[in-house]
Design a protein around this motif. Structure first.
Motif, PDB file in Angstrom:
ATOM      1  N   HIS A   1      65.759  26.934  10.104  1.00 25.50           N
ATOM      2  CA  HIS A   1      65.175  27.939  10.973  1.00 25.50           C
ATOM      3  C   HIS A   1      66.148  29.104  11.151  1.00 25.50           C
ATOM      4  O   HIS A   1      67.341  28.919  11.243  1.00 25.50           O
ATOM      5  CB  HIS A   1      64.788  27.337  12.324  1.00 25.50           C
ATOM      6  CG  HIS A   1      65.904  26.628  13.013  1.00 25.50           C
ATOM      7  ND1 HIS A   1      66.221  25.322  12.735  1.00 25.50           N
ATOM      8  CD2 HIS A   1      66.776  27.046  13.947  1.00 25.50           C
ATOM      9  CE1 HIS A   1      67.251  24.976  13.468  1.00 25.50           C
ATOM     10  NE2 HIS A   1      67.615  25.993  14.212  1.00 25.50           N
ATOM     11  N   ASP A   2      65.581  30.298  11.166  1.00 21.36           N
ATOM     12  CA  ASP A   2      66.388  31.506  11.302  1.00 21.36           C
ATOM     13  C   ASP A   2      66.414  32.026  12.731  1.00 21.36           C
ATOM     14  O   ASP A   2      67.232  32.872  13.062  1.00 21.36           O
ATOM     15  CB  ASP A   2      65.858  32.609  10.401  1.00 21.36           C
ATOM     16  CG  ASP A   2      66.120  32.305   8.932  1.00 21.36           C
ATOM     17  OD1 ASP A   2      67.039  31.524   8.642  1.00 21.36           O
ATOM     18  OD2 ASP A   2      65.395  32.844   8.079  1.00 21.36           O
TER      19      ASP A   2
ATOM     20  N   TYR B   1      50.833  31.070  15.232  1.00 25.48           N
ATOM     21  CA  TYR B   1      51.838  31.212  14.173  1.00 25.48           C
ATOM     22  C   TYR B   1      52.270  29.859  13.606  1.00 25.48           C
ATOM     23  O   TYR B   1      53.254  29.777  12.891  1.00 25.48           O
ATOM     24  CB  TYR B   1      53.067  31.951  14.723  1.00 25.48           C
ATOM     25  CG  TYR B   1      52.748  33.343  15.173  1.00 25.48           C
ATOM     26  CD1 TYR B   1      52.728  34.390  14.273  1.00 25.48           C
ATOM     27  CD2 TYR B   1      52.441  33.618  16.505  1.00 25.48           C
ATOM     28  CE1 TYR B   1      52.424  35.680  14.671  1.00 25.48           C
ATOM     29  CE2 TYR B   1      52.132  34.903  16.922  1.00 25.48           C
ATOM     30  CZ  TYR B   1      52.129  35.921  15.996  1.00 25.48           C
ATOM     31  OH  TYR B   1      51.820  37.186  16.398  1.00 25.48           O
TER      32      TYR B   1
ATOM     33  N   SER C   1      55.348  29.255   9.953  1.00 26.08           N
ATOM     34  CA  SER C   1      56.499  29.898  10.568  1.00 26.08           C
ATOM     35  C   SER C   1      57.161  29.063  11.653  1.00 26.08           C
ATOM     36  O   SER C   1      58.369  29.068  11.778  1.00 26.08           O
ATOM     37  CB  SER C   1      56.086  31.239  11.162  1.00 26.08           C
ATOM     38  OG  SER C   1      55.622  32.092  10.147  1.00 26.08           O
TER      39      SER C   1
ATOM     40  N   SER D   1      60.933  30.037  11.518  1.00 35.02           N
ATOM     41  CA  SER D   1      61.577  30.308  10.234  1.00 35.02           C
ATOM     42  C   SER D   1      61.840  31.793   9.996  1.00 35.02           C
ATOM     43  O   SER D   1      62.677  32.141   9.183  1.00 35.02           O
ATOM     44  CB  SER D   1      60.717  29.758   9.096  1.00 35.02           C
ATOM     45  OG  SER D   1      59.477  30.426   9.053  1.00 35.02           O
ATOM     46  N   SER D   2      61.141  32.664  10.677  1.00 34.76           N
ATOM     47  CA  SER D   2      61.272  34.095  10.448  1.00 34.76           C
ATOM     48  C   SER D   2      61.637  34.818  11.742  1.00 34.76           C
ATOM     49  O   SER D   2      61.038  34.577  12.791  1.00 34.76           O
ATOM     50  CB  SER D   2      59.944  34.642   9.910  1.00 34.76           C
ATOM     51  OG  SER D   2      59.917  36.040   9.970  1.00 34.76           O
ATOM     52  N   VAL D   3      62.582  35.728  11.659  1.00 31.98           N
ATOM     53  CA  VAL D   3      62.997  36.505  12.828  1.00 31.98           C
ATOM     54  C   VAL D   3      61.857  37.417  13.279  1.00 31.98           C
ATOM     55  O   VAL D   3      61.601  37.561  14.477  1.00 31.98           O
ATOM     56  CB  VAL D   3      64.259  37.337  12.514  1.00 31.98           C
ATOM     57  CG1 VAL D   3      64.632  38.221  13.686  1.00 31.98           C
ATOM     58  CG2 VAL D   3      65.400  36.422  12.139  1.00 31.98           C
ATOM     59  N   ASN D   4      61.151  38.020  12.326  1.00 35.57           N
ATOM     60  CA  ASN D   4      60.047  38.904  12.688  1.00 35.57           C
ATOM     61  C   ASN D   4      58.930  38.142  13.395  1.00 35.57           C
ATOM     62  O   ASN D   4      58.352  38.643  14.358  1.00 35.57           O
ATOM     63  CB  ASN D   4      59.495  39.610  11.455  1.00 35.57           C
ATOM     64  CG  ASN D   4      60.431  40.684  10.947  1.00 35.57           C
ATOM     65  OD1 ASN D   4      61.209  41.235  11.710  1.00 35.57           O
ATOM     66  ND2 ASN D   4      60.378  40.947   9.658  1.00 35.57           N
ATOM     67  N   THR D   5      58.626  36.950  12.933  1.00 31.91           N
ATOM     68  CA  THR D   5      57.621  36.129  13.599  1.00 31.91           C
ATOM     69  C   THR D   5      58.067  35.781  15.013  1.00 31.91           C
ATOM     70  O   THR D   5      57.274  35.820  15.956  1.00 31.91           O
ATOM     71  CB  THR D   5      57.344  34.847  12.793  1.00 31.91           C
ATOM     72  OG1 THR D   5      56.908  35.205  11.484  1.00 31.91           O
ATOM     73  CG2 THR D   5      56.283  33.992  13.460  1.00 31.91           C
TER      74      THR D   5
ATOM     75  N   ARG E   1      71.854  33.524  12.849  1.00 33.60           N
ATOM     76  CA  ARG E   1      70.764  32.871  13.561  1.00 33.60           C
ATOM     77  C   ARG E   1      70.484  33.699  14.808  1.00 33.60           C
ATOM     78  O   ARG E   1      71.377  34.004  15.577  1.00 33.60           O
ATOM     79  CB  ARG E   1      71.106  31.452  13.965  1.00 33.60           C
ATOM     80  CG  ARG E   1      70.018  30.862  14.872  1.00 33.60           C
ATOM     81  CD  ARG E   1      69.998  29.388  14.974  1.00 33.60           C
ATOM     82  NE  ARG E   1      69.882  28.790  13.666  1.00 33.60           N
ATOM     83  CZ  ARG E   1      70.643  27.769  13.268  1.00 33.60           C
ATOM     84  NH1 ARG E   1      71.530  27.244  14.073  1.00 33.60           N
ATOM     85  NH2 ARG E   1      70.493  27.265  12.078  1.00 33.60           N
TER      86      ARG E   1
END
Length: 104
Positions: free
Chosen positions: A2-3, A29, A33, A49-53, A86
Motif C-alpha cells: 500500500h502506498d 473504491y 484500490s 494502493s494509490s495516493v490519488n485514490t 508512504r
C-alpha cells in the motif's frame, strides 16, 4: 503493498450513521484500490494502493461529514532510481456528529 494510509479519527464515538456513510464512501473504491480496513483507537485505518485514490476518498469524507485533514509522508526506499514514500492522510471528524446518512 500500500502506498497510502487514511487514518479516520474522532475524539468522540463515531455514530452509526457516520460509520455507514464512511463505509459507503470507501466501498466505492473497493475494487482494486482499497486493500484493508483495520480498527484503531478512536477510529480506523484504511490501506490504499494509490495516493490519488486516497485523496479522493479523503475529500469525499470531508465533503460529506466535515472535519479536518492533515497529510504527511514517510521515506521508504529508493526503487529504480526514484525515492518511494508512504503517504498518511489523517482525517479528524468534527466535535459534533454529522447528520449525513449513507454517504450521499
Amino acid at each position: 503493498m500500500h502506498d497510502a494510509i487514511i487514518q479516520i479519527r474522532a475524539d468522540r464515538g463515531i455514530t452509526e450513521d457516520e460509520m455507514r456513510s464512511l463505509h459507503n464512501i470507501i466501498e466505492r473504491y473497493r475494487g482494486g484500490s482499497v486493500y484493508e480496513i483495520c480498527d484503531a483507537r478512536n477510529g480506523f485505518d484504511v490501506y490504499v494502493s494509490s495516493v490519488n485514490t486516497a485523496r479522493h476518498i479523503a475529500s469525499k469524507i470531508l465533503k460529506v461529514l466535515g472535519g479536518s485533514k492533515k497529510e504527511s509522508t514517510r521515506y521508504l526506499r529508493v526503487e529504480n532510481g526514484r525515492a518511494v514514500y508512504r503517504f498518511t492522510l489523517r482525517i479528524k471528524l468534527p466535535e459534533t456528529a454529522s447528520k449525513a446518512k449513507y454517504g450521499f
